[in-house]
Design a protein around this motif. Sequence first.
Motif, PDB file in Angstrom:
ATOM      1  N   ALA A 149      -8.956   5.631  -3.362  1.00 15.21           N
ATOM      2  CA  ALA A 149     -10.042   5.645  -2.286  1.00 15.21           C
ATOM      3  C   ALA A 149     -10.049   3.766  -1.858  1.00 15.21           C
ATOM      4  O   ALA A 149     -10.009   2.927  -2.522  1.00 15.21           O
ATOM      5  CB  ALA A 149     -11.617   5.640  -3.066  1.00 15.21           C
ATOM      6  N   LEU A 150     -10.339   3.843  -0.510  1.00 17.09           N
ATOM      7  CA  LEU A 150     -10.094   2.601   0.270  1.00 17.09           C
ATOM      8  C   LEU A 150     -11.249   2.242   0.962  1.00 17.09           C
ATOM      9  O   LEU A 150     -11.904   2.934   1.732  1.00 17.09           O
ATOM     10  CB  LEU A 150      -8.808   2.512   0.953  1.00 17.09           C
ATOM     11  CG  LEU A 150      -7.500   2.943   0.498  1.00 17.09           C
ATOM     12  CD1 LEU A 150      -6.627   3.095   1.600  1.00 17.09           C
ATOM     13  CD2 LEU A 150      -7.152   2.000  -0.522  1.00 17.09           C
ATOM     14  N   VAL A 151     -12.024   1.119   0.589  1.00 20.49           N
ATOM     15  CA  VAL A 151     -13.360   0.959   1.355  1.00 20.49           C
ATOM     16  C   VAL A 151     -12.891  -0.292   2.293  1.00 20.49           C
ATOM     17  O   VAL A 151     -12.717  -1.497   2.015  1.00 20.49           O
ATOM     18  CB  VAL A 151     -14.312   0.348   0.227  1.00 20.49           C
ATOM     19  CG1 VAL A 151     -15.842  -0.089   0.754  1.00 20.49           C
ATOM     20  CG2 VAL A 151     -14.317   1.203  -0.941  1.00 20.49           C
ATOM     21  N   VAL A 208      -4.951   6.761 -13.538  1.00 11.93           N
ATOM     22  CA  VAL A 208      -6.393   6.203 -12.987  1.00 11.93           C
ATOM     23  C   VAL A 208      -6.523   6.973 -11.513  1.00 11.93           C
ATOM     24  O   VAL A 208      -5.631   7.215 -11.035  1.00 11.93           O
ATOM     25  CB  VAL A 208      -6.309   4.912 -12.733  1.00 11.93           C
ATOM     26  CG1 VAL A 208      -6.191   3.830 -14.132  1.00 11.93           C
ATOM     27  CG2 VAL A 208      -5.090   4.156 -11.821  1.00 11.93           C
ATOM     28  N   SER A 209      -7.835   6.767 -11.314  1.00 11.28           N
ATOM     29  CA  SER A 209      -8.455   6.979  -9.941  1.00 11.28           C
ATOM     30  C   SER A 209      -8.610   5.512  -9.321  1.00 11.28           C
ATOM     31  O   SER A 209      -9.128   4.617 -10.154  1.00 11.28           O
ATOM     32  CB  SER A 209      -9.763   7.704  -9.662  1.00 11.28           C
ATOM     33  OG  SER A 209      -9.445   8.927 -10.042  1.00 11.28           O
ATOM     34  N   LEU A 210      -8.207   4.987  -7.995  1.00 11.30           N
ATOM     35  CA  LEU A 210      -8.098   3.661  -7.906  1.00 11.30           C
ATOM     36  C   LEU A 210      -8.833   3.527  -6.549  1.00 11.30           C
ATOM     37  O   LEU A 210      -8.814   4.176  -5.600  1.00 11.30           O
ATOM     38  CB  LEU A 210      -6.543   3.650  -7.245  1.00 11.30           C
ATOM     39  CG  LEU A 210      -6.070   2.071  -7.062  1.00 11.30           C
ATOM     40  CD1 LEU A 210      -6.434   1.053  -7.978  1.00 11.30           C
ATOM     41  CD2 LEU A 210      -4.455   2.140  -6.782  1.00 11.30           C
ATOM     42  N   LEU A 211      -9.936   2.338  -6.585  1.00 16.04           N
ATOM     43  CA  LEU A 211     -10.768   2.194  -5.654  1.00 16.04           C
ATOM     44  C   LEU A 211     -10.423   0.610  -5.200  1.00 16.04           C
ATOM     45  O   LEU A 211     -10.574  -0.134  -6.035  1.00 16.04           O
ATOM     46  CB  LEU A 211     -12.040   2.379  -6.144  1.00 16.04           C
ATOM     47  CG  LEU A 211     -13.203   1.827  -5.175  1.00 16.04           C
ATOM     48  CD1 LEU A 211     -13.349   2.745  -3.866  1.00 16.04           C
ATOM     49  CD2 LEU A 211     -14.570   1.893  -5.916  1.00 16.04           C
ATOM     50  N   GLY A 212      -9.997   0.475  -3.931  1.00 14.48           N
ATOM     51  CA  GLY A 212      -9.669  -0.907  -3.420  1.00 14.48           C
ATOM     52  C   GLY A 212     -10.767  -1.254  -2.061  1.00 14.48           C
ATOM     53  O   GLY A 212     -10.749  -0.150  -1.356  1.00 14.48           O
ATOM     54  N   HIS A 213     -11.034  -2.573  -2.154  1.00 12.18           N
ATOM     55  CA  HIS A 213     -11.893  -2.673  -1.046  1.00 12.18           C
ATOM     56  C   HIS A 213     -11.170  -4.018  -0.375  1.00 12.18           C
ATOM     57  O   HIS A 213     -10.614  -5.128  -1.010  1.00 12.18           O
ATOM     58  CB  HIS A 213     -13.278  -3.466  -1.773  1.00 12.18           C
ATOM     59  CG  HIS A 213     -13.973  -4.296  -0.691  1.00 12.18           C
ATOM     60  ND1 HIS A 213     -14.788  -5.377  -0.844  1.00 12.18           N
ATOM     61  CD2 HIS A 213     -14.773  -3.664   0.586  1.00 12.18           C
ATOM     62  CE1 HIS A 213     -15.577  -5.618   0.161  1.00 12.18           C
ATOM     63  NE2 HIS A 213     -15.173  -4.660   1.206  1.00 12.18           N
ATOM     64  N   GLY A 236     -21.117  -2.673   7.553  1.00 13.12           N
ATOM     65  CA  GLY A 236     -20.136  -3.466   7.826  1.00 13.12           C
ATOM     66  C   GLY A 236     -18.907  -3.471   6.787  1.00 13.12           C
ATOM     67  O   GLY A 236     -18.628  -2.440   6.392  1.00 13.12           O
ATOM     68  N   HIS A 237     -18.291  -4.623   6.373  1.00 14.73           N
ATOM     69  CA  HIS A 237     -17.280  -4.685   5.525  1.00 14.73           C
ATOM     70  C   HIS A 237     -17.450  -4.342   4.365  1.00 14.73           C
ATOM     71  O   HIS A 237     -16.374  -3.745   3.343  1.00 14.73           O
ATOM     72  CB  HIS A 237     -16.811  -6.201   5.798  1.00 14.73           C
ATOM     73  CG  HIS A 237     -15.440  -6.486   4.957  1.00 14.73           C
ATOM     74  ND1 HIS A 237     -14.126  -5.598   5.634  1.00 14.73           N
ATOM     75  CD2 HIS A 237     -15.065  -7.269   4.092  1.00 14.73           C
ATOM     76  CE1 HIS A 237     -13.273  -6.173   4.803  1.00 14.73           C
ATOM     77  NE2 HIS A 237     -13.663  -6.945   3.801  1.00 14.73           N
ATOM     78  N   ALA A 238     -18.460  -4.093   3.622  1.00 13.17           N
ATOM     79  CA  ALA A 238     -18.723  -3.855   2.221  1.00 13.17           C
ATOM     80  C   ALA A 238     -19.960  -2.921   2.280  1.00 13.17           C
ATOM     81  O   ALA A 238     -20.940  -3.354   1.711  1.00 13.17           O
ATOM     82  CB  ALA A 238     -19.162  -5.238   1.563  1.00 13.17           C
ATOM     83  N   PRO A 239     -19.787  -1.762   2.337  1.00 10.93           N
ATOM     84  CA  PRO A 239     -20.649  -0.760   2.524  1.00 10.93           C
ATOM     85  C   PRO A 239     -21.389  -0.756   1.142  1.00 10.93           C
ATOM     86  O   PRO A 239     -22.683  -0.023   0.772  1.00 10.93           O
ATOM     87  CB  PRO A 239     -20.350   0.493   3.135  1.00 10.93           C
ATOM     88  CG  PRO A 239     -18.708   0.433   2.816  1.00 10.93           C
ATOM     89  CD  PRO A 239     -18.641  -1.035   3.092  1.00 10.93           C
TER      90      PRO A 239
END
Length: 341
Positions: free
Chosen positions: A170-172, A143-148, A319-322
């Motif tokens: 990728a880290l948000v 997988v490609s992984l995206l975490g917020h 902010g925290h959640a672009p």
Amino acid sequence: MSLSLTRWSLTRWLPGLLLTAALPSLAAEGPAYGPELQGFDYPYPLQHFAFESQGQALQMGYMDVPAKGTPNGRSLLLMHGKNFCGATWDSSIKALSDAGYRVIAPDQIGFCTSSKPEHYQYSFQQLAQNTRQLLDRLGVQQVSLLGHSTGGMLATRYALQYPEQVQQLALVNPIGLEDWKALGVPYRSVDQWYARELKLSAEGIRNYERSTYYGGRWKPEFERWVEMLAGLNQGPGHTRVAWNSALIYDMIFTQPVYYEFKDLKMPTLLLIGTADTTAIGSDIAPPAVKARIGNYQVLGKQVAGLIPHSTLIEFPGLGHAPQMEEPAQFHQALLGWLETH
């Protein structure tokens, strides 16, 4: 006789009249949802993965959304934050699916549509293992992984635990870009977290997110997510939800990933809204400590320097959640990086 009848009538109807008078104030509190977020509509079909963990039968809610555009054969795993759910990825799921990705968005144990165990030893390693079992069941090996937010801490742990299965990370606005305990934030016991979580309200969530996440700004579309979180905490599973939330906060505070950013092997993207000031425990930190923590304009650059194969994309003033605040801008940046790395 007339007096008795009047008293009987009042006795019978007064409770109903009082309840009717109270309805507007009750409605103002918003909806209440079940302990696994029953009653809240998810943007894509919700499925459930049943498994055993720590001697208990548990289930994870998740969305598995196929590519809507031309499939590129790649899968993206999305990890939500502490005050978020898989559903809050709705615009990202659409953008990624439209771009050809299969998108898998689970709710972690203790959150949203998933089980809230009476007792559970929470660790990022355990949540990573749970998620790996879900992917095994779905037949997904890479997988490609995206975490917020907190999902950024979990995504980091997952990438360290299963490096051969993570193609890109990728880290948000991840929390955990610093070790709050080491910087002087006082420890809160699980009991103290629990007492705090029992008092959670829509107004409190809204005020916190407005000031900490969005630099005093607010958009009407954020209200749905406030109602989601408040409704879960005010529903029939109130105490169980609060207890699991307390255990999760203890996990976040006591299990830093900061010292292992240097060990990440895969291409890693940091997507940072620079106006974010999120820091666990900042509300009880001494003034000098509070002034030092949660500065994402500095933290993003610092951690990008620790990760070997990193790219930093900043969103000035966001902010925290672009991904929720300016989704078009965010998804253009994310998709561009995914295709070139």
